[in-house]
Write a protein that holds these residues in place. Structure first.
Motif, PDB file in Angstrom:
ATOM      1  N   ALA A 130       0.862  -1.253  -0.066  1.00 39.67           N
ATOM      2  CA  ALA A 130      -0.316  -0.160  -0.027  1.00 39.67           C
ATOM      3  C   ALA A 130       0.867   1.303   0.003  1.00 39.67           C
ATOM      4  O   ALA A 130       0.520   2.375  -0.404  1.00 39.67           O
ATOM      5  CB  ALA A 130      -0.978   0.012   1.314  1.00 39.67           C
ATOM      6  N   LYS A 131       2.063   1.164   0.426  1.00 38.57           N
ATOM      7  CA  LYS A 131       2.899   2.217   0.439  1.00 38.57           C
ATOM      8  C   LYS A 131       3.851   2.360  -0.785  1.00 38.57           C
ATOM      9  O   LYS A 131       4.766   3.274  -0.706  1.00 38.57           O
ATOM     10  CB  LYS A 131       3.816   2.284   1.797  1.00 38.57           C
ATOM     11  CG  LYS A 131       2.951   2.447   2.909  1.00 38.57           C
ATOM     12  CD  LYS A 131       3.929   2.166   4.215  1.00 38.57           C
ATOM     13  CE  LYS A 131       2.920   2.300   5.505  1.00 38.57           C
ATOM     14  NZ  LYS A 131       3.916   2.227   6.564  1.00 38.57           N
ATOM     15  N   VAL A 132       3.679   1.571  -1.758  1.00 40.50           N
ATOM     16  CA  VAL A 132       4.560   1.607  -3.025  1.00 40.50           C
ATOM     17  C   VAL A 132       3.817   1.994  -3.913  1.00 40.50           C
ATOM     18  O   VAL A 132       2.480   1.749  -4.342  1.00 40.50           O
ATOM     19  CB  VAL A 132       5.090   0.074  -3.199  1.00 40.50           C
ATOM     20  CG1 VAL A 132       5.751  -0.035  -4.578  1.00 40.50           C
ATOM     21  CG2 VAL A 132       5.869  -0.726  -2.068  1.00 40.50           C
ATOM     22  N   GLU A 133       4.314   2.913  -4.747  1.00 42.51           N
ATOM     23  CA  GLU A 133       3.735   3.588  -5.873  1.00 42.51           C
ATOM     24  C   GLU A 133       3.591   2.494  -7.147  1.00 42.51           C
ATOM     25  O   GLU A 133       4.755   1.943  -7.625  1.00 42.51           O
ATOM     26  CB  GLU A 133       4.523   4.846  -6.556  1.00 42.51           C
ATOM     27  CG  GLU A 133       3.711   5.509  -7.834  1.00 42.51           C
ATOM     28  CD  GLU A 133       4.461   6.710  -8.057  1.00 42.51           C
ATOM     29  OE1 GLU A 133       4.170   7.314  -9.147  1.00 42.51           O
ATOM     30  OE2 GLU A 133       5.584   7.022  -7.244  1.00 42.51           O
ATOM     31  N   GLY A 134       2.486   2.328  -7.529  1.00 41.91           N
ATOM     32  CA  GLY A 134       2.170   1.408  -8.755  1.00 41.91           C
ATOM     33  C   GLY A 134       2.307   1.890  -9.974  1.00 41.91           C
ATOM     34  O   GLY A 134       1.809   2.983 -10.123  1.00 41.91           O
ATOM     35  N   THR A 135       2.971   0.934 -10.798  1.00 40.09           N
ATOM     36  CA  THR A 135       2.851   1.365 -12.156  1.00 40.09           C
ATOM     37  C   THR A 135       2.079   0.509 -13.299  1.00 40.09           C
ATOM     38  O   THR A 135       2.085   0.832 -14.357  1.00 40.09           O
ATOM     39  CB  THR A 135       4.493   1.187 -12.682  1.00 40.09           C
ATOM     40  OG1 THR A 135       4.783   0.124 -12.534  1.00 40.09           O
ATOM     41  CG2 THR A 135       5.347   2.126 -11.900  1.00 40.09           C
ATOM     42  N   GLY A 136       1.438  -0.381 -12.597  1.00 40.38           N
ATOM     43  CA  GLY A 136       0.405  -1.292 -13.667  1.00 40.38           C
ATOM     44  C   GLY A 136      -0.923  -0.578 -13.743  1.00 40.38           C
ATOM     45  O   GLY A 136      -0.948   0.663 -13.458  1.00 40.38           O
ATOM     46  N   LYS A 137      -1.765  -1.324 -14.463  1.00 39.39           N
ATOM     47  CA  LYS A 137      -3.059  -0.588 -14.796  1.00 39.39           C
ATOM     48  C   LYS A 137      -3.883  -0.041 -13.690  1.00 39.39           C
ATOM     49  O   LYS A 137      -3.786  -0.918 -12.558  1.00 39.39           O
ATOM     50  CB  LYS A 137      -3.856  -1.752 -15.662  1.00 39.39           C
ATOM     51  CG  LYS A 137      -5.315  -1.444 -16.082  1.00 39.39           C
ATOM     52  CD  LYS A 137      -5.916  -2.469 -16.811  1.00 39.39           C
ATOM     53  CE  LYS A 137      -7.207  -1.840 -17.352  1.00 39.39           C
ATOM     54  NZ  LYS A 137      -7.853  -2.900 -18.267  1.00 39.39           N
ATOM     55  N   ASP A 138      -4.381   0.874 -13.818  1.00 39.64           N
ATOM     56  CA  ASP A 138      -5.038   1.688 -12.550  1.00 39.64           C
ATOM     57  C   ASP A 138      -4.302   1.604 -11.416  1.00 39.64           C
ATOM     58  O   ASP A 138      -4.903   1.620 -10.187  1.00 39.64           O
ATOM     59  CB  ASP A 138      -6.433   0.981 -12.216  1.00 39.64           C
ATOM     60  CG  ASP A 138      -7.410   0.748 -13.346  1.00 39.64           C
ATOM     61  OD1 ASP A 138      -7.275   1.718 -14.318  1.00 39.64           O
ATOM     62  OD2 ASP A 138      -8.237  -0.288 -13.629  1.00 39.64           O
ATOM     63  N   GLY A 139      -2.989   1.641 -11.509  1.00 36.92           N
ATOM     64  CA  GLY A 139      -2.100   1.959 -10.259  1.00 36.92           C
ATOM     65  C   GLY A 139      -1.685   0.973  -9.523  1.00 36.92           C
ATOM     66  O   GLY A 139      -1.272   1.036  -8.519  1.00 36.92           O
ATOM     67  N   ARG A 140      -2.146  -0.220 -10.202  1.00 36.76           N
ATOM     68  CA  ARG A 140      -1.743  -1.533  -9.443  1.00 36.76           C
ATOM     69  C   ARG A 140      -0.141  -1.778  -9.155  1.00 36.76           C
ATOM     70  O   ARG A 140       0.693  -1.389 -10.141  1.00 36.76           O
ATOM     71  CB  ARG A 140      -2.283  -2.827 -10.118  1.00 36.76           C
ATOM     72  CG  ARG A 140      -3.550  -2.903 -10.007  1.00 36.76           C
ATOM     73  CD  ARG A 140      -3.962  -4.419 -10.477  1.00 36.76           C
ATOM     74  NE  ARG A 140      -3.372  -5.049 -11.722  1.00 36.76           N
ATOM     75  CZ  ARG A 140      -2.640  -5.918 -11.671  1.00 36.76           C
ATOM     76  NH1 ARG A 140      -2.251  -6.520 -10.867  1.00 36.76           N
ATOM     77  NH2 ARG A 140      -2.257  -6.367 -12.920  1.00 36.76           N
ATOM     78  N   VAL A 141       0.304  -2.522  -8.073  1.00 32.77           N
ATOM     79  CA  VAL A 141       1.611  -2.486  -7.742  1.00 32.77           C
ATOM     80  C   VAL A 141       2.090  -3.823  -8.587  1.00 32.77           C
ATOM     81  O   VAL A 141       1.502  -5.099  -8.177  1.00 32.77           O
ATOM     82  CB  VAL A 141       1.772  -2.586  -6.354  1.00 32.77           C
ATOM     83  CG1 VAL A 141       3.412  -2.789  -5.810  1.00 32.77           C
ATOM     84  CG2 VAL A 141       1.494  -1.399  -5.543  1.00 32.77           C
ATOM     85  N   THR A 142       2.984  -3.776  -9.174  1.00 28.39           N
ATOM     86  CA  THR A 142       3.668  -4.833  -9.704  1.00 28.39           C
ATOM     87  C   THR A 142       4.838  -5.375  -9.220  1.00 28.39           C
ATOM     88  O   THR A 142       5.374  -4.829  -8.217  1.00 28.39           O
ATOM     89  CB  THR A 142       4.025  -4.698 -11.286  1.00 28.39           C
ATOM     90  OG1 THR A 142       5.198  -3.801 -11.243  1.00 28.39           O
ATOM     91  CG2 THR A 142       2.926  -3.851 -12.258  1.00 28.39           C
ATOM     92  N   LYS A 143       5.131  -6.718  -9.579  1.00 33.76           N
ATOM     93  CA  LYS A 143       6.409  -7.342  -8.875  1.00 33.76           C
ATOM     94  C   LYS A 143       7.492  -6.570  -9.164  1.00 33.76           C
ATOM     95  O   LYS A 143       8.619  -6.367  -8.301  1.00 33.76           O
ATOM     96  CB  LYS A 143       6.626  -8.700  -9.788  1.00 33.76           C
ATOM     97  CG  LYS A 143       7.833  -9.421  -9.202  1.00 33.76           C
ATOM     98  CD  LYS A 143       7.958 -10.660  -9.908  1.00 33.76           C
ATOM     99  CE  LYS A 143       9.201 -11.271  -9.355  1.00 33.76           C
ATOM    100  NZ  LYS A 143       9.587 -12.804 -10.099  1.00 33.76           N
TER     101      LYS A 143
END
Length: 408
Positions: A130-143
């Motif tokens: 939850a504290k990691v900025e996601g770059t996936g679709k809709d802001g999802r956090v990726t591996k």
């Protein structure tokens, strides 16, 4: 009204897959386009998205093998969405002062949307997704986001750990259990099948040579800053090797052919496969038309494929149609190996680690950065003379990079 969740078609050669993980639980309310599950096949791992919003009912479990087109869940569209908290009724309330309850629910929602790979890294590295900025679709956090977050943590975090947290001796999985068993994944099973088939069906032989990497390393050192400034990517070894291979394939077209029944198919294009190691196994995405790409274009394609492979987003089209493969065991420290053909291709080049060794140069002994090269080939279609000539052409191009520009 219930909408069926079916396993989608992923390619003509894929008939089934294994549900690697469910990202939702039975009875959960799901939103449209939310990631529901991960499906692992003998070629790729793909994600399944919800076509509609509603309450989901699962009819298949993690680990189940399912056919393409099979119904694995249903979504009740008539179900009401969970009621929002009273504090979120108006925009003014939301802007005034976010409550702890809202912050927590947002965090939980972000945590629920992560993939099993992200959850595993979160547990191992003690990182809150939850504290990691996601770059996936809709802001999802990726591996990839999690790995980046883990590598960028301050060393001070390590210093805070108590001294008693030194690695403990390895223990069995459970009391009295000396071994464990788990089902081979479709991807690993397919890799095993293809490797054995390649050795049984082809008359495989390997020839070796060594290359002095001084010129290539000097070229990279001299022009790296300018290359990065212009193209936004670093000049790596792989793009130079790809260009050297393309040049050699033009000189020795026998390695750019393959056997199909009783016929020899001669290829007149240069789609080069680059072996990429992933947590799920080895994949070989294909860089298209390498003869028409510059070094920067090849580097960008390799980086893009490497990221997609590690995040499980490689598609069937990304892996299809290569004419020749390059594999780099040197990144793991391999000094010498005999790579196995990537059928139906007739050749594969193995790169290895660079080591400084004494070599004779114009009658004098000098210390040079040397790399062993290995090319495995199908002797049914490629003669020894062609294989040796091919490898010599690769060696010459790398030791004198001007040859790549002149294509000689």
């Amino acid at each position: 009204m219930a909408t069926e969740v079916k396993v989608p078609a992923l390619g003509e050669s894929i008939t089934s897959g294994i549900i690697a993980a469910w990202n939702v639980k039975d009875g959960d309310y799901v939103e449209k386009d939310q990631v529901l599950y991960e499906l692992e096949t003998d070629k790729i791992t793909s994600e399944g998205l919800a076509e509609v919003a509603g309450v989901i009912s699962l009819s298949a479990a993690e680990g189940d093998e399912v056919e393409i087109g099979a119904v694995i869940a249903s979504i009740d569209e008539s179900a009401d969405a969970p009621q929002k908290s009273e504090n979120s009724d108006t925009k003014e309330d939301a802007k005034a002062e976010p409550s702890e309850e809202k912050t927590e629910s947002a965090s939980e929602k972000k945590s629920d949307a992560v993939s099993p790979a992200v959850r595993r890294i979160a547990e191992e590295e003690k990182i809150d997704p939850a504290k990691v900025e996601g770059t996936g679709k809709d802001g999802r956090v990726t591996k990839g986001d999690m790995l980046k977050a883990g590598s960028s943590r301050m060393p001070a975090e390590e210093e805070k750990k108590p001294a008693a947290s030194a690695p403990a001796p390895a223990k069995p999985a459970s009391s009295g259990e000396r071994t464990t068993r788990k089902r081979m994944t479709p991807l690993r099973a397919k890799i095993a099948e293809r490797l054995v088939a390649a050795q049984q069906e082809a008359a495989m032989l390997t020839t070796f040579n060594e290359v002095d990497m001084s010129a290539v390393m000097g070229l990279r050192k001299k022009y790296q800053d300018a290359f990065v400034k212009k193209n936004g990517v670093k000049l790596g070894f792989m793009s130079l090797f790809v260009k050297a291979v393309v040049n050699a394939l033009k000189e020795v077209p026998g390695l750019n052919a393959q056997i199909d029944g009783n016929e020899i198919v001669q290829n007149h294009f240069y789609d080069i496969g680059i072996a990429v190691s992933t947590p799920k196994g080895l994949m070989v995405p294909v860089v298209r038309d390498c003869d028409q790409l510059g070094l920067a274009g090849i580097e960008k394609s390799i980086i893009e494929y490497a990221n997609k492979a590690r995040e499980g987003k490689i598609g069937i089209d990304d892996l299809s149609g290569g004419v020749f493969t390059i594999t780099n065991g040197g990144i793991f420290g391999s000094m010498l190996s005999t790579p196995i053909l990537n059928a139906p291709q007739s050749g594969i080049l193995g790169m290895h680690t660079i080591q400084e060794r004494p070599v004779a140069i114009d009658g004098k002994v000098e210390i040079r950065p040397m790399m062993y090269l290995a090319v495995s080939y199908d002797h049914r279609i490629v003669d020894g003379k062609e294989a040796v000539t091919f490898l010599v052409k690769v060696k010459q191009a790398l030791e004198d990079p001007a040859r790549l520009l002149l294509e000689v």
